[in-house]
Design a protein around this motif. Structure first.
Motif, short mmCIF file in Angstrom:
data_model
loop_
_atom_site.label_atom_id
_atom_site.label_comp_id
_atom_site.label_asym_id
_atom_site.label_seq_id
_atom_site.Cartn_x
_atom_site.Cartn_y
_atom_site.Cartn_z
N LEU A 28 9.95 -38.64 -10.08
CA LEU A 28 8.72 -38.18 -10.74
C LEU A 28 8.49 -36.69 -10.48
N GLU A 29 8.67 -36.29 -9.25
CA GLU A 29 8.46 -34.86 -8.92
C GLU A 29 9.48 -33.98 -9.63
N LYS A 30 10.70 -34.47 -9.75
CA LYS A 30 11.73 -33.70 -10.46
C LYS A 30 11.40 -33.59 -11.94
N LEU A 31 10.86 -34.67 -12.50
CA LEU A 31 10.45 -34.64 -13.91
C LEU A 31 9.33 -33.63 -14.13
N ARG A 32 8.37 -33.62 -13.25
CA ARG A 32 7.22 -32.70 -13.40
C ARG A 32 7.67 -31.25 -13.28
N SER A 33 8.60 -31.00 -12.37
CA SER A 33 9.09 -29.62 -12.20
C SER A 33 10.01 -29.22 -13.35
N GLY A 34 10.52 -30.21 -14.08
CA GLY A 34 11.42 -29.94 -15.21
C GLY A 34 10.74 -30.15 -16.54
N LYS A 35 9.43 -29.97 -16.58
CA LYS A 35 8.64 -30.09 -17.81
C LYS A 35 8.75 -31.47 -18.45
N GLY A 36 8.86 -32.48 -17.59
CA GLY A 36 8.83 -33.85 -18.09
C GLY A 36 10.14 -34.38 -18.60
N TYR A 37 11.24 -33.69 -18.28
CA TYR A 37 12.55 -34.14 -18.79
C TYR A 37 13.60 -34.02 -17.70
N GLU A 58 8.25 -46.57 -4.43
CA GLU A 58 9.12 -46.16 -3.32
C GLU A 58 9.47 -44.69 -3.41
N ALA A 59 9.95 -44.17 -2.29
CA ALA A 59 10.16 -42.73 -2.14
C ALA A 59 11.13 -42.17 -3.18
N SER A 60 12.23 -42.89 -3.47
CA SER A 60 13.20 -42.38 -4.43
C SER A 60 12.60 -42.26 -5.83
N ALA A 61 11.69 -43.19 -6.19
CA ALA A 61 11.03 -43.12 -7.49
C ALA A 61 10.07 -41.94 -7.53
N VAL A 62 9.35 -41.70 -6.44
CA VAL A 62 8.45 -40.55 -6.37
C VAL A 62 9.25 -39.25 -6.49
N GLN A 63 10.43 -39.22 -5.89
CA GLN A 63 11.29 -38.04 -5.96
C GLN A 63 11.68 -37.73 -7.41
#
Length: 295
Positions: free
Chosen positions: A239-248, A232-237
């Motif tokens: 994931l994108e935040k994690l990727r932009s934050g170096k996985g954390y 779902e969209a909130s989970a994808v959001q």
């Protein structure tokens, strides 16, 4: 009278071979003082639609969709009322009253639906609702309901497979989660850590997905499609935040709703639901200091 073949003979009419407990698309054959007689023009089968159900406008030959059951005098009749349950189906029904014979359920028709004591998983009480199955009793050839629903389900020969979308009926809750009826044939389980909607109730009809088929033929069911493409969209959001934050991401289950709102612009309830989805998909790892993306 042999009700199994629905033969009823009187000085006025004869009825043959029209299944009770089911809907039928029947033609208007003739009109009488007691109502319309319906049937199939190509056969001798006919059944009475009493006057109170006769439409205001009609003509001979018109087709009507009707439900057939036994009336108060145990005669097969048709009705345009729509019952809450039909033959070989499950539904959550309310008990109208209980007597020395058993319980009688409101199923949307004039004559209540009977549940003998032997077919009650626990003693039924007036005013309460129970999930029941409607079947044709072989001895009496009458429609009867049972709250012992497991006897009408089997996982011996499964007709579903992993990943398949299925129809669910919520059966009852356990310490593990929610037991569900799958495609009106099998038993399945939704684990409680995968249930994020607290509005789900007994008897609810839902769409779900077969998450796993166990060696003993037990079915694990999910309310979410399986696979990354369906997250779902909130989970994808997240994931994108994690990727932009170096996985954390410095958030966890105890984070304040305002902190979640600031970082993700979503409610804490939506956050917990999304994190649950990602965790089940093994896309993230949860630690005390926050959420970590799994490579």
């Amino acid at each position: 009278m042999n009700v199994s073949t629905l033969k009823f003979v009187s000085s006025r009419f004869k009825i043959t071979m029209i299944d009770i407990g089911q809907y039928h698309q029947l033609s208007i054959l003739r009109s009488t003082g007691v109502g319309l007689f319906l049937g199939n023009p190509s056969s001798d089968d006919e059944i009475l639609l009493p006057n109170k159900y006769v439409p205001k406008q009609y003509k001979i030959g018109d087709e009507l969709r009707v439900f057939v059951y036994l009336d108060q005098q145990e005669r097969p009749v048709a009705t345009t009322l729509e019952p809450y349950i039909h033959l070989n189906d499950f539904a959550l029904l309310r008990v109208n009253y209980v007597n020395q014979l058993g319980a009688f359920l409101d199923w949307g028709l004039e004559k209540d639906l009977f549940v003998p004591f032997k077919e009650q998983a626990r003693k039924m009480e007036q005013g309460k609702r129970y999930l029941v199955y409607l079947y044709l009793d072989e001895k009496t050839q009458r429609l009867v309901a049972s709250s012992k629903t497991n006897q009408f389900l089997s996982n011996e020969e499964l007709t579903v497979e992993k990943g398949q979308e299925v129809d669910l009926i919520v059966s009852h809750s356990t310490e593990l989660g929610l037991n569900v009826i799958v495609n009106q044939k099998h038993k399945g389980l939704i684990y409680k850590d995968e249930i994020f909607d607290d509005r789900i109730r007994l008897g609810d009809r839902l769409k779900g997905f077969v998450k796993a088929v166990r060696p003993d033929h037990k079915l694990d069911i999910s309310l979410q499609p399986q696979g990354y493409d369906h997250i779902e969209a909130s989970a994808v959001q997240i994931l994108e935040k994690l990727r932009s934050g170096k996985g954390y991401l410095k958030l966890n289950d105890n984070s304040h709703p305002d902190d979640i709102k600031t970082l993700l612009n979503m409610s804490k309830k939506a956050f917990k639901r999304a994190v649950g989805v990602l965790y089940r998909e093994r896309l993230i790892e949860l630690k005390e200091d926050g959420i970590y993306l799994i490579d």
